[in-house]
Motif scaffolding. Structure first.
Motif, PDB file in Angstrom:
ATOM      1  N   VAL A   1      28.377  98.129  33.040  1.00  0.00           N
ATOM      2  CA  VAL A   1      29.300  97.354  33.870  1.00  0.00           C
ATOM      3  C   VAL A   1      30.653  98.049  34.014  1.00  0.00           C
ATOM      4  O   VAL A   1      31.262  98.019  35.090  1.00  0.00           O
ATOM      5  CB  VAL A   1      29.457  95.923  33.293  1.00  0.00           C
ATOM      6  N   LEU A   2      31.131  98.677  32.946  1.00  0.00           N
ATOM      7  CA  LEU A   2      32.436  99.346  33.007  1.00  0.00           C
ATOM      8  C   LEU A   2      32.352 100.753  33.602  1.00  0.00           C
ATOM      9  O   LEU A   2      33.383 101.367  33.869  1.00  0.00           O
ATOM     10  CB  LEU A   2      33.064  99.412  31.614  1.00  0.00           C
ATOM     11  N   LEU A   3      31.135 101.234  33.798  1.00  0.00           N
ATOM     12  CA  LEU A   3      30.973 102.526  34.449  1.00  0.00           C
ATOM     13  C   LEU A   3      31.086 102.378  35.962  1.00  0.00           C
ATOM     14  O   LEU A   3      31.660 103.234  36.642  1.00  0.00           O
ATOM     15  CB  LEU A   3      29.615 103.138  34.087  1.00  0.00           C
ATOM     16  N   TRP A   4      30.578 101.278  36.503  1.00  0.00           N
ATOM     17  CA  TRP A   4      30.525 101.081  37.946  1.00  0.00           C
ATOM     18  C   TRP A   4      31.590 100.133  38.482  1.00  0.00           C
ATOM     19  O   TRP A   4      32.018 100.267  39.634  1.00  0.00           O
ATOM     20  CB  TRP A   4      29.138 100.594  38.349  1.00  0.00           C
ATOM     21  N   THR A   5      31.969  99.150  37.689  1.00  0.00           N
ATOM     22  CA  THR A   5      32.943  98.161  38.159  1.00  0.00           C
ATOM     23  C   THR A   5      34.122  98.070  37.199  1.00  0.00           C
ATOM     24  O   THR A   5      34.179  98.765  36.197  1.00  0.00           O
ATOM     25  CB  THR A   5      32.278  96.776  38.308  1.00  0.00           C
ATOM     26  N   GLY A   6      35.070  97.199  37.512  1.00  0.00           N
ATOM     27  CA  GLY A   6      36.287  97.136  36.722  1.00  0.00           C
ATOM     28  C   GLY A   6      37.268  98.205  37.176  1.00  0.00           C
ATOM     29  O   GLY A   6      36.940  99.054  38.011  1.00  0.00           O
ATOM     30  N   GLU A   7      38.452  98.195  36.628  1.00  0.00           N
ATOM     31  CA  GLU A   7      39.493  99.125  37.062  1.00  0.00           C
ATOM     32  C   GLU A   7      39.214 100.561  36.668  1.00  0.00           C
ATOM     33  O   GLU A   7      39.899 101.475  37.131  1.00  0.00           O
ATOM     34  CB  GLU A   7      40.845  98.660  36.519  1.00  0.00           C
ATOM     35  N   SER A   8      38.217 100.791  35.797  1.00  0.00           N
ATOM     36  CA  SER A   8      37.821 102.163  35.469  1.00  0.00           C
ATOM     37  C   SER A   8      36.409 102.433  35.966  1.00  0.00           C
ATOM     38  O   SER A   8      35.769 103.389  35.523  1.00  0.00           O
ATOM     39  CB  SER A   8      37.884 102.381  33.943  1.00  0.00           C
ATOM     40  N   GLY A   9      35.945 101.595  36.902  1.00  0.00           N
ATOM     41  CA  GLY A   9      34.608 101.759  37.439  1.00  0.00           C
ATOM     42  C   GLY A   9      34.575 102.672  38.652  1.00  0.00           C
ATOM     43  O   GLY A   9      35.541 102.749  39.424  1.00  0.00           O
ATOM     44  N   ILE A  10      33.470 103.351  38.838  1.00  0.00           N
ATOM     45  CA  ILE A  10      33.327 104.304  39.942  1.00  0.00           C
ATOM     46  C   ILE A  10      33.518 103.634  41.291  1.00  0.00           C
ATOM     47  O   ILE A  10      34.251 104.148  42.160  1.00  0.00           O
ATOM     48  CB  ILE A  10      31.941 104.981  39.883  1.00  0.00           C
ATOM     49  N   LEU A  11      32.888 102.490  41.500  1.00  0.00           N
ATOM     50  CA  LEU A  11      32.932 101.840  42.808  1.00  0.00           C
ATOM     51  C   LEU A  11      34.313 101.268  43.127  1.00  0.00           C
ATOM     52  O   LEU A  11      34.767 101.323  44.277  1.00  0.00           O
ATOM     53  CB  LEU A  11      31.872 100.736  42.880  1.00  0.00           C
ATOM     54  N   VAL A  12      34.985 100.731  42.125  1.00  0.00           N
ATOM     55  CA  VAL A  12      36.334 100.197  42.343  1.00  0.00           C
ATOM     56  C   VAL A  12      37.311 101.326  42.629  1.00  0.00           C
ATOM     57  O   VAL A  12      38.160 101.226  43.526  1.00  0.00           O
ATOM     58  CB  VAL A  12      36.805  99.363  41.133  1.00  0.00           C
ATOM     59  N   ALA A  13      37.203 102.411  41.878  1.00  0.00           N
ATOM     60  CA  ALA A  13      38.079 103.572  42.106  1.00  0.00           C
ATOM     61  C   ALA A  13      37.878 104.122  43.514  1.00  0.00           C
ATOM     62  O   ALA A  13      38.848 104.451  44.211  1.00  0.00           O
ATOM     63  CB  ALA A  13      37.797 104.653  41.062  1.00  0.00           C
ATOM     64  N   LEU A  14      36.619 104.203  43.935  1.00  0.00           N
ATOM     65  CA  LEU A  14      36.324 104.704  45.275  1.00  0.00           C
ATOM     66  C   LEU A  14      36.882 103.780  46.347  1.00  0.00           C
ATOM     67  O   LEU A  14      37.485 104.242  47.331  1.00  0.00           O
ATOM     68  CB  LEU A  14      34.810 104.844  45.450  1.00  0.00           C
TER      69      LEU A  14
ATOM     70  N   PHE B   1      43.115  91.158  50.054  1.00  0.00           N
ATOM     71  CA  PHE B   1      42.814  92.522  49.632  1.00  0.00           C
ATOM     72  C   PHE B   1      41.944  92.578  48.371  1.00  0.00           C
ATOM     73  O   PHE B   1      40.915  93.283  48.362  1.00  0.00           O
ATOM     74  CB  PHE B   1      44.109  93.311  49.418  1.00  0.00           C
ATOM     75  N   PRO B   2      42.296  91.872  47.284  1.00  0.00           N
ATOM     76  CA  PRO B   2      41.437  91.924  46.098  1.00  0.00           C
ATOM     77  C   PRO B   2      40.031  91.400  46.367  1.00  0.00           C
ATOM     78  O   PRO B   2      39.061  91.896  45.791  1.00  0.00           O
ATOM     79  CB  PRO B   2      42.175  91.040  45.083  1.00  0.00           C
ATOM     80  N   VAL B   3      39.924  90.410  47.242  1.00  0.00           N
ATOM     81  CA  VAL B   3      38.613  89.846  47.572  1.00  0.00           C
ATOM     82  C   VAL B   3      37.758  90.873  48.303  1.00  0.00           C
ATOM     83  O   VAL B   3      36.576  91.052  47.995  1.00  0.00           O
ATOM     84  CB  VAL B   3      38.763  88.574  48.434  1.00  0.00           C
ATOM     85  N   VAL B   4      38.344  91.567  49.271  1.00  0.00           N
ATOM     86  CA  VAL B   4      37.612  92.581  50.033  1.00  0.00           C
ATOM     87  C   VAL B   4      37.153  93.712  49.116  1.00  0.00           C
ATOM     88  O   VAL B   4      35.989  94.148  49.172  1.00  0.00           O
ATOM     89  CB  VAL B   4      38.485  93.134  51.179  1.00  0.00           C
ATOM     90  N   ILE B   5      38.050  94.202  48.265  1.00  0.00           N
ATOM     91  CA  ILE B   5      37.685  95.267  47.325  1.00  0.00           C
ATOM     92  C   ILE B   5      36.595  94.778  46.384  1.00  0.00           C
ATOM     93  O   ILE B   5      35.629  95.495  46.089  1.00  0.00           O
ATOM     94  CB  ILE B   5      38.913  95.731  46.517  1.00  0.00           C
ATOM     95  N   GLY B   6      36.728  93.545  45.910  1.00  0.00           N
ATOM     96  CA  GLY B   6      35.736  92.986  45.003  1.00  0.00           C
ATOM     97  C   GLY B   6      34.369  92.852  45.644  1.00  0.00           C
ATOM     98  O   GLY B   6      33.350  93.241  45.060  1.00  0.00           O
ATOM     99  N   LEU B   7      34.327  92.308  46.856  1.00  0.00           N
ATOM    100  CA  LEU B   7      33.046  92.135  47.541  1.00  0.00           C
ATOM    101  C   LEU B   7      32.399  93.481  47.840  1.00  0.00           C
ATOM    102  O   LEU B   7      31.171  93.621  47.769  1.00  0.00           O
ATOM    103  CB  LEU B   7      33.249  91.341  48.834  1.00  0.00           C
ATOM    104  N   PHE B   8      33.217  94.473  48.179  1.00  0.00           N
ATOM    105  CA  PHE B   8      32.689  95.802  48.467  1.00  0.00           C
ATOM    106  C   PHE B   8      32.146  96.464  47.201  1.00  0.00           C
ATOM    107  O   PHE B   8      30.967  96.844  47.138  1.00  0.00           O
ATOM    108  CB  PHE B   8      33.773  96.681  49.094  1.00  0.00           C
ATOM    109  N   ALA B   9      33.000  96.603  46.196  1.00  0.00           N
ATOM    110  CA  ALA B   9      32.618  97.345  44.992  1.00  0.00           C
ATOM    111  C   ALA B   9      31.598  96.591  44.139  1.00  0.00           C
ATOM    112  O   ALA B   9      30.538  97.135  43.781  1.00  0.00           O
ATOM    113  CB  ALA B   9      33.870  97.656  44.164  1.00  0.00           C
TER     114      ALA B   9
END
Length: 285
Positions: free
Chosen positions: A253-266, A94-102
């Motif tokens: 980097v923290l706007l789009w990725t990371g636990e407060s990033g747009i893509l990770v949240a999505l 699961f973390p790998v899939v989310i990571g590769l996607f976001a």
């Protein structure tokens, strides 16, 4: 059995169960809040106290169990049999899939710069990233159990089940919101995943954490064991923070990725929505 969290107690034994759960929550939070505040203060002086913060939920739950003489039979330290074994591929991937996607979208579009992570592995950049991910999936997860156990013993091993027994409305959602709010002082005062727009970071972080909490809670409830929750939490921290985060750079980097990033949240919100479409069947706790 299928969940029915809104059912009101109809017998004296059920009413007693509700009151017992509420007493447990009262003691749990009475210890958790001041202990967490102390940990926040200590973290400002030395980040090493982050481990103490992660163990405040677990320590609070242990205290509540001792004071109220609740025992540990409901903590589900058993591995949960076939259900837990079946959940292992999901936990690791699961973390790998989310990571590769976001992160993949962020790297490909140029929103975030990809940097080859420092590693003992040699070879092309892609090989190093793959090796780092695999290393964190197994070794990082094993190490992360030390800290994730502290949180999960409290959040999903104690608080979640008491919220359900106490007939608190939407207990899974409530537990996720509480978990997210508990992180906010570290975001605000210690720059934990705090991006260029702090208010937006808080909103996105709450979406990420609440969504992720839903997934962890389902594992806890459907397997009847706390171990899948501990393992998923540890694997997420290891893979996302120590593989994908360290491979990302740039002012946004923290706007789009990371636990407060747009893509990770999505990505997490989509994953939680997809999981919510499946019937939730609770294994006897």
């Amino acid at each position: 059995m299928r969940t029915n969290f809104s059912t009101m107690p109809s017998t004296s034994s059920e009413e007693e169960k509700v009151q017992k759960a509420r007493r447990g929550l009262l003691v749990f939070f009475a210890v958790l809040i001041p202990l967490s505040i102390l940990s926040y203060v200590l973290i400002m002086k030395a980040p090493i106290f982050g481990l103490l913060l992660m163990w405040t939920p677990g320590l609070s739950s242990i205290f509540a169990r001792v004071v109220l003489r609740e025992g540990i039979s409901d903590i589900s330290l058993r591995f949960g049999g076939k259900q837990t074994v079946k959940s292992l591929p999901f936990i690791l991937l699961f973390p790998v899939v989310i990571g590769l996607f976001a992160y993949g979208i962020a790297w490909i579009t140029g929103l975030v710069q990809y940097v080859t992570p420092d590693s003992f592995i040699e070879g092309p950049s892609g090989v190093i990233l793959a090796g780092t991910i695999l290393f964190q999936m197994f070794v990082g997860t094993a190490i992360g159990i030390i800290s994730s156990s502290g949180e999960e013993l409290g959040w999903r091993g104690y608080m979640l089940t008491r919220l359900i027994d106490a007939r608190i409305p939407r207990p899974v959602l409530t537990s996720g919101i509480i978990w997210g709010v508990w992180h906010l002082p570290v975001m605000v005062f210690a720059d934990y995943y705090s991006g260029p727009y702090p208010a937006l970071s808080v909103i996105l972080f709450m979406i990420s954490v609440t969504s992720f909490s839903y997934l962890i809670s389902r594992l806890r409830l459907t397997t009847g064991s706390i171990w899948p929750a501990i393992l998923l939490h540890a694997c997420w921290n290891a893979v996302i923070q120590d593989a994908f985060d360290i491979s990302s750079s740039g002012k946004n980097v923290l706007l789009w990725t990371g636990e407060s990033g747009i893509l990770v949240a999505l990505a997490l919100l989509i994953a939680a929505w997809m999981m919510s479409r499946k019937p939730l069947v609770i294994k006897q706790l």
